[in-house]
Design a protein around this motif. Structure first.
Motif, PDB file in Angstrom:
ATOM      1  N   GLY A 150       0.811  -1.216   0.000  1.00 26.03           N
ATOM      2  CA  GLY A 150       0.000   0.000   0.000  1.00 26.03           C
ATOM      3  C   GLY A 150       0.843   1.263   0.000  1.00 26.03           C
ATOM      4  O   GLY A 150       0.497   2.247  -0.667  1.00 26.03           O
ATOM      5  N   ILE A 151       1.955   1.239   0.724  1.00 28.68           N
ATOM      6  CA  ILE A 151       2.855   2.400   0.752  1.00 28.68           C
ATOM      7  C   ILE A 151       3.486   2.606  -0.627  1.00 28.68           C
ATOM      8  O   ILE A 151       3.587   3.734  -1.120  1.00 28.68           O
ATOM      9  N   ILE A 152       3.904   1.496  -1.249  1.00 27.30           N
ATOM     10  CA  ILE A 152       4.440   1.583  -2.615  1.00 27.30           C
ATOM     11  C   ILE A 152       3.373   2.155  -3.552  1.00 27.30           C
ATOM     12  O   ILE A 152       3.649   3.012  -4.394  1.00 27.30           O
ATOM     13  N   GLY A 153       2.134   1.670  -3.394  1.00 24.69           N
ATOM     14  CA  GLY A 153       1.026   2.186  -4.197  1.00 24.69           C
ATOM     15  C   GLY A 153       0.806   3.666  -3.978  1.00 24.69           C
ATOM     16  O   GLY A 153       0.504   4.412  -4.918  1.00 24.69           O
ATOM     17  N   ASN A 154       0.978   4.119  -2.739  1.00 20.48           N
ATOM     18  CA  ASN A 154       0.848   5.541  -2.429  1.00 20.48           C
ATOM     19  C   ASN A 154       1.888   6.362  -3.176  1.00 20.48           C
ATOM     20  O   ASN A 154       1.584   7.429  -3.730  1.00 20.48           O
ATOM     21  N   VAL A 155       3.120   5.848  -3.215  1.00 18.23           N
ATOM     22  CA  VAL A 155       4.206   6.569  -3.886  1.00 18.23           C
ATOM     23  C   VAL A 155       3.938   6.668  -5.393  1.00 18.23           C
ATOM     24  O   VAL A 155       4.058   7.741  -5.997  1.00 18.23           O
ATOM     25  N   ILE A 156       3.557   5.546  -6.008  1.00 23.96           N
ATOM     26  CA  ILE A 156       3.277   5.533  -7.449  1.00 23.96           C
ATOM     27  C   ILE A 156       2.082   6.433  -7.765  1.00 23.96           C
ATOM     28  O   ILE A 156       2.102   7.209  -8.730  1.00 23.96           O
ATOM     29  N   SER A 157       1.051   6.337  -6.937  1.00 19.04           N
ATOM     30  CA  SER A 157      -0.149   7.140  -7.170  1.00 19.04           C
ATOM     31  C   SER A 157       0.148   8.626  -7.028  1.00 19.04           C
ATOM     32  O   SER A 157      -0.395   9.447  -7.781  1.00 19.04           O
ATOM     33  N   PHE A 158       1.014   8.971  -6.079  1.00 16.77           N
ATOM     34  CA  PHE A 158       1.397  10.377  -5.922  1.00 16.77           C
ATOM     35  C   PHE A 158       2.068  10.882  -7.197  1.00 16.77           C
ATOM     36  O   PHE A 158       1.827  12.007  -7.642  1.00 16.77           O
ATOM     37  N   GLY A 159       2.901  10.029  -7.789  1.00 15.47           N
ATOM     38  CA  GLY A 159       3.544  10.400  -9.051  1.00 15.47           C
ATOM     39  C   GLY A 159       2.534  10.649 -10.151  1.00 15.47           C
ATOM     40  O   GLY A 159       2.673  11.574 -10.956  1.00 15.47           O
ATOM     41  N   LEU A 160       1.466   9.827 -10.178  1.00 15.59           N
ATOM     42  CA  LEU A 160       0.414  10.017 -11.178  1.00 15.59           C
ATOM     43  C   LEU A 160      -0.341  11.323 -10.941  1.00 15.59           C
ATOM     44  O   LEU A 160      -0.659  12.054 -11.877  1.00 15.59           O
ATOM     45  N   PHE A 161      -0.632  11.609  -9.680  1.00 19.10           N
ATOM     46  CA  PHE A 161      -1.319  12.856  -9.371  1.00 19.10           C
ATOM     47  C   PHE A 161      -0.466  14.072  -9.736  1.00 19.10           C
ATOM     48  O   PHE A 161      -0.990  15.109 -10.142  1.00 19.10           O
ATOM     49  N   ALA A 162       0.855  13.927  -9.594  1.00 18.92           N
ATOM     50  CA  ALA A 162       1.750  15.047  -9.877  1.00 18.92           C
ATOM     51  C   ALA A 162       2.071  15.190 -11.358  1.00 18.92           C
ATOM     52  O   ALA A 162       2.585  16.229 -11.787  1.00 18.92           O
ATOM     53  N   SER A 163       1.740  14.173 -12.169  1.00 22.07           N
ATOM     54  CA  SER A 163       2.149  14.168 -13.577  1.00 22.07           C
ATOM     55  C   SER A 163       1.603  15.332 -14.412  1.00 22.07           C
ATOM     56  O   SER A 163       2.265  15.756 -15.361  1.00 22.07           O
ATOM     57  N   PRO A 164       0.417  15.894 -14.106  1.00 28.40           N
ATOM     58  CA  PRO A 164      -0.048  17.034 -14.911  1.00 28.40           C
ATOM     59  C   PRO A 164       0.615  18.365 -14.560  1.00 28.40           C
ATOM     60  O   PRO A 164       0.285  19.388 -15.174  1.00 28.40           O
ATOM     61  N   ALA A 165       1.523  18.381 -13.580  1.00 28.05           N
ATOM     62  CA  ALA A 165       2.141  19.640 -13.158  1.00 28.05           C
ATOM     63  C   ALA A 165       2.754  20.429 -14.320  1.00 28.05           C
ATOM     64  O   ALA A 165       2.593  21.659 -14.389  1.00 28.05           O
ATOM     65  N   PRO A 166       3.455  19.774 -15.271  1.00 31.14           N
ATOM     66  CA  PRO A 166       3.993  20.542 -16.411  1.00 31.14           C
ATOM     67  C   PRO A 166       2.912  21.249 -17.230  1.00 31.14           C
ATOM     68  O   PRO A 166       3.146  22.338 -17.754  1.00 31.14           O
TER      69      PRO A 166
END
Length: 237
Positions: free
Chosen positions: A14-30
């Motif tokens: 679940g923690i690994i999933g949190n890290v990957i999911s955070f990356g997905l949420f941050a992906s539209p930043a550019p």
């Protein structure tokens, strides 16, 4: 394997999933950096972010102890995702014109009413976690699968044009890994709704990677600044 060791492994997944999911949420930043730099939203659509707000809100509610116990990691990442999505929407509103702002406010109002109804009816009429899990889980499942299906038109475009310029590889890979991680999480303490939504997402992600590999060599090389940003967002669980 003991229950304690299973729960420990599940927490790590679940923690690994949190890290990957955070990356997905941050992906539209550019994308939003471009909006800020340009000072206008142009043709950028707020729909993926509006859809993700409702999806995250439903999963946060689903993971609360009085709805579905032992799901705190579902709450944490979707709570973070909810904050990030609101930051995106507020940024969009700041640079949007009057018509665009009105559209966003209308959609947000509909989402607030819908979410309030789900919460009110669930807590008011369903008095066991089993019943609450079933009803809220079904809503989460519907919206999650709908979001995973968003890139289908892009997949068809890739097949038609034999070009993967509309499919950012790292976003595809992250989506696949995200689905696989949360699928594993759901299997360790079986959760039907997380299992089905991420099982379908994992399969779709694998299909997208296969399509990418099939048409990668036939894609004409272009300036990366001209390529789409790929800001379609998928669910974190």
């Amino acid at each position: 394997m003991t229950t304690a060791s299973t729960d420990s492994i599940r927490n790590i997944i679940g923690i690994i999933g949190n890290v990957i999911s955070f990356g997905l949420f941050a992906s539209p930043a550019p994308t939003f950096y471009k909006i800020i730099k340009k000072g206008a939203v142009g043709d950028f659509s707020p729909n993926p972010y509006l859809a993700t707000i409702l999806n995250c809100a439903l999963w946060v509610f689903y993971g609360l102890p009085f709805v579905h116990p032992h799901s705190i990691l579902v709450v944490t990442i979707n709570g973070v995702g909810l904050v990030i999505e609101f930051i995106y929407i507020f940024t969009y509103l700041f640079y949007a014109n009057k018509k665009q702002k009105l559209y966003v406010f209308k959609v947000l109002a509909i989402e607030v009413v819908f979410f309030a109804l789900v919460v009110g009816l669930t807590l008011g009429f369903l008095h066991t976690t089993e019943k609450r899990t079933m009803v809220v889980g079904i809503f989460c499942l519907i919206f999650n699968i709908a979001m995973y299906a968003m890139p289908l038109d892009v997949m068809l475009l890739v097949i038609r044009t034999k070009s993967v310029e509309y499919m950012p590889f790292f976003l595809l890979l992250s989506n696949f890994l995200n689905g696989g991680t949360w699928l594993t999480f759901a299997l360790l303490r079986f959760d039907l709704y997380i299992f089905v939504s991420n099982g379908s997402g994992c399969i779709l992600g694998l299909i997208q990677l296969i399509i990418y590999g099939t048409y990668y060599k036939s894609t004409p090389k272009k300036n990366t600044d001209e390529r789409p940003t790929g800001d379609v967002q998928l669910s974190s669980v």
